[in-house]
Design an enzyme around this catalytic site. Structure first.
Site, mmCIF file in Angstrom:
data_model
loop_
_atom_site.group_PDB
_atom_site.id
_atom_site.type_symbol
_atom_site.label_atom_id
_atom_site.label_comp_id
_atom_site.label_asym_id
_atom_site.label_seq_id
_atom_site.Cartn_x
_atom_site.Cartn_y
_atom_site.Cartn_z
ATOM 1 N N HIS A 33 0.826 -1.212 0.000
ATOM 2 C CA HIS A 33 0.000 0.000 0.000
ATOM 3 C C HIS A 33 0.860 1.262 0.000
ATOM 4 C CE1 HIS A 33 -3.666 -2.333 0.673
ATOM 5 N NE2 HIS A 33 -2.997 -3.019 1.588
ATOM 6 N N ASN A 40 -10.363 -3.204 2.013
ATOM 7 C CA ASN A 40 -9.996 -3.271 0.599
ATOM 8 C C ASN A 40 -11.247 -3.073 -0.244
ATOM 9 O OD1 ASN A 40 -7.278 -3.816 1.083
ATOM 10 N ND2 ASN A 40 -7.527 -6.022 0.923
ATOM 11 N N TYR A 55 0.364 -4.303 12.109
ATOM 12 C CA TYR A 55 0.181 -2.907 11.710
ATOM 13 C C TYR A 55 0.933 -1.945 12.627
ATOM 14 C CZ TYR A 55 -3.058 -3.615 7.892
ATOM 15 O OH TYR A 55 -3.597 -3.959 6.671
#
Length: 709
Positions: free
Chosen positions: A98, A171, A385
């Site tokens: 990303h 997404n 993350y």
């Protein structure tokens, strides 16, 4: 000619805006708490003296300090050292995936009180508005890659709630390519450029990706989505968002309900065709980010319906698939989709790096009333993350960066670390303490304190997966069978294009054999196109999998077909190809299009006003026809050389990409007679049939033509 060019340059200089419009004055946009907070961190250099980073005013920034006019630079030049050191260190590592993204601010408005299922404040008060920030991105490419590869689009949301930040990482496809997070590094390594050559960039058409797919058959469903039109969207304003994972809503009484999130664009989901996509990438690799920026800048705010699917815990095992499996969707015919709010993007970022690049998402950022399921991919992402941001953003204090900072106060006893911007008071840096009256105190659940959902677990530690996760093909088949013939044809062409670039014949054969388990006719056609042997489904089936049941293969998911989607004319670009000397009524035509909220763009040889005073948008050489959603050709009585030289390409590209085409005037030398009668093509003497053209614009594609793939 030179005199005419000088006139054009002067005209353009006068018309060009020096700064973007004040968004606070566009359609009455009001600052929310987060936008006000960000304003407090802005730096406005207008009419200010140049200073160093320490605030010292500087009288000279053109030359470094030297020993004489031609002598060596002196190390005592502190301004040179500061400026150069900052430049040398101003890049941070890009995201591993990303990396290429675009960001925007917006607002979530709750339209349905969900307090029966959750105590999360942003979902429990009809009419309540919550500030948010979104980042939409491609997955595989580097930060400098194109906007338009065949790829998944990440669609992450950060809600700045009055209970803390809530992140929903999504997404534009509802499923993921793997089931367990431990495989995530393998998948990313496989889809990224191959390590020996660093090729290819932002493409999945290479050996390692397809080798991974054929060796990990849980990828079948998402691969079908990647080969579908969903992977080549027309605009980021026209994509779905899916939270993918199964979460939990928890209400005030502590009752849990499984939930999945999705948000659907009110403009509809729309895609390009492959040939068109390749040409858009070459002509305008920034097309998606510019499209989103321009729409927000002009007040055409994109809106998504925010929806949930809810499943009572007692129905967890009522389906032929595992509801925790991230490679499976929850079919809407079995589990209803409920609209509970709207997302509106209404403000562009002020600085790409400070906001879009530094924003940090984490599915573990939740608020009371939202908890997790045992989805094995979600469980791994809860760690990954946050861990990723530690090196990207320089340590554990990245939540203090303005774009990441919550709108509520932060109180804890954490201290120090890189980039600590707070100045904690007092001697206490631990819990519990008798000093300062044991502050900060622990908030009780009734005071808004977060309480983890109490799920009973009785299991052994084991490295395995449940049999309910082992059917990898039934939903892949259901997705394919739910699409129109045109969409199915596009999937066949996509597989054929991608696999034709795979060098190793055994990998091509493995993929063909594997997808014979999805649809045998699909696999046969792919095999023929790429020179593989006839597919063998048994040879392509992993014995570790489970064969789909007859009942599972009957499932259909019509909600995912774009066949019946109707375009709104809103913001669609209509190219008006014409001649400089034409005295056509451009003012009337452009007004009729604008009244329907379309965006007319006049295309001529020179950037000057038309004879009736409408400004020309593009020169023939500076815009490609694939960047327009439809084309109107105004044919003059005596076409100029430049008009005739370029008109063929514009008409041909529009026709073969199935878009609406309208020729006003003599079409004899522009379009073959048989094509003049094709669907979506109009040939008229004047512009009176504008309503018919608008109707064609809402249909957008006319698939009966002999066009491109």
């Amino acid at each position: 000619m030179a005199k005419k060019d000088d006139k054009n340059q002067k005209h353009n200089f006068k018309k060009a805006p020096l700064t973007p419009p004040d968004l606070d004055k566009v359609k009455g946009v009001a600052d929310n708490d987060k936008q006000k907070q960000l304003k407090n961190h802005k730096v406005d250099n207008k009419d200010q003296a140049f200073t160093t980073n320490k605030g010292l005013k500087i009288a000279e920034d053109e030359f470094s300090l030297k020993a004489g006019e031609r002598g060596p630079t002196l190390i005592e030049d502190f301004h040179f050292r500061e400026k150069m050191q900052h430049f040398d260190h101003e890049r941070i590592p890009e995201r591993i995936v990303h990396a290429r993204g675009v960001g925007a601010h917006g607002v979530f408005k709750c339209t349905k009180d969900m307090s029966e299922y959750t105590k999360a404040g942003l979902f429990t008060e009809e009419g309540k508005e919550t500030a948010l920030f979104t980042r939409i991105s491609t997955v595989a490419g580097f930060r400098g890659s194109t906007d338009t590869p065949r790829d998944v689009r990440g669609f992450a949301l950060k809600f700045y709630t009055d209970e803390g930040n809530y992140d929903l990482v999504g997404n534009n496809m509802p499923v993921f390519i793997i089931q367990d997070a431990i495989k995530f590094p393998d998948f990313v390594h496989a889809v990224k450029p191959e390590p020996d050559t660093e090729v290819p960039q932002a493409q999945s058409a290479h050996d390692t990706f397809w080798d991974f797919v054929s060796r990990n058959q849980e990828s079948a469903h998402m691969t079908m989505w990647q080969m579908s039109d969903r992977a080549i969207p027309r605009s980021l304003r026209m994509i779905d968002g899916f939270g993918i994972h199964t979460y939990r809503f928890v209400n005030a009484e502590g009752k849990g309900t499984f939930v999945r999130f999705q948000w659907n664009p009110q403009l509809g989901v729309h895609s390009r065709v492959w040939d068109e996509t390749l040409k858009v990438s070459g002509n305008d690799p920034d097309s998606h980010r510019k499209d989103l920026y321009d729409a927000i800048d002009e007040g055409d705010y994109p809106v998504w319906d925010f929806c949930v699917q809810l499943l009572p815990e007692e129905k967890e095992f009522d389906f032929d698939f595992d509801i925790l499996d991230p490679t499976k969707v929850w079919p809407e015919e079995d589990i209803e989709k409920i609209k509970i709010g709207e997302i509106t993007l209404n403000k562009n970022v002020d600085n790409y790096f400070a906001e879009t690049e530094q924003v940090a998402f984490n599915p573990g950022n939740v608020v009371p009333g939202i908890d997790f399921s045992n989805d094995p991919l979600l469980q791994g992402r809860l760690f990954s993350y946050t861990d990723t941001q530690l090196i990207r953003l320089g340590g554990p204090n990245f939540a203090q960066i303005p774009i990441n900072r919550p709108i509520v106060d932060v109180h804890n006893n954490q201290r120090d670390g890189w980039h600590q911007h707070m100045i904690p008071k007092g001697p206490v840096s631990y819990m519990k303490s008798t000093i300062d009256d044991q502050s900060p105190y622990y908030a009780k659940p009734e005071e808004g304190g977060y309480e983890h959902y109490q799920e009973k677990i009785d299991a052994r530690k084991i490295q395995a997966r449940a049999d309910s996760f082992r059917d990898h093909f039934s939903q892949a088949t259901a997705f394919y069978k739910s699409l129109s013939e045109v969409e199915q044809e596009h999937i066949k062409n996509a597989f054929s294009f991608e696999l034709a670039k795979v060098k190793r014949p055994e990998i091509r054969q493995n993929v063909v054999d594997m997808f014979a388990n999805v649809d045998e006719d699909l696999a046969k056609e792919i095999a023929k196109n790429i020179g593989a042997d006839s597919p063998d489904a048994e040879r392509g089936f992993d014995p570790a999998g489970v064969k789909p049941t007859k009942e599972a293969l009957k499932v259909r998911m019509p909600e995912f077909s774009q066949e019946k989607t109707i375009f709104k004319p809103d913001t669609l670009k209509v190219g008006i190809y014409s001649d400089d000397e034409d005295d056509f009524d451009f003012k009337g035509l452009t007004k009729a299009l604008k009244d329907k909220k379309a965006k007319p763009e006049i295309i001529q040889e020179n950037l000057q006003d038309t004879k009736d005073g409408v400004m020309v948008t593009h020169r023939y050489e500076t815009v490609h026809p694939v960047l327009e959603d439809a084309l109107i050709v105004v044919v003059p009585e005596k076409p100029s050389h430049d008009f005739k030289k370029n008109v063929g390409e514009f008409v041909d590209e529009t026709f073969k990409h199935y878009k609406p085409l309208w020729i006003i005037g003599d079409a004899t030398d522009i379009l073959a007679e048989d094509k003049q009668k094709a669907d979506g093509v109009m040939v008229t003497k004047d512009s009176k049939e504008i309503d018919k053209f608008i109707e064609n614009l809402t249909k957008q594609r006319f698939w009966d033509r002999d066009g491109s793939i």
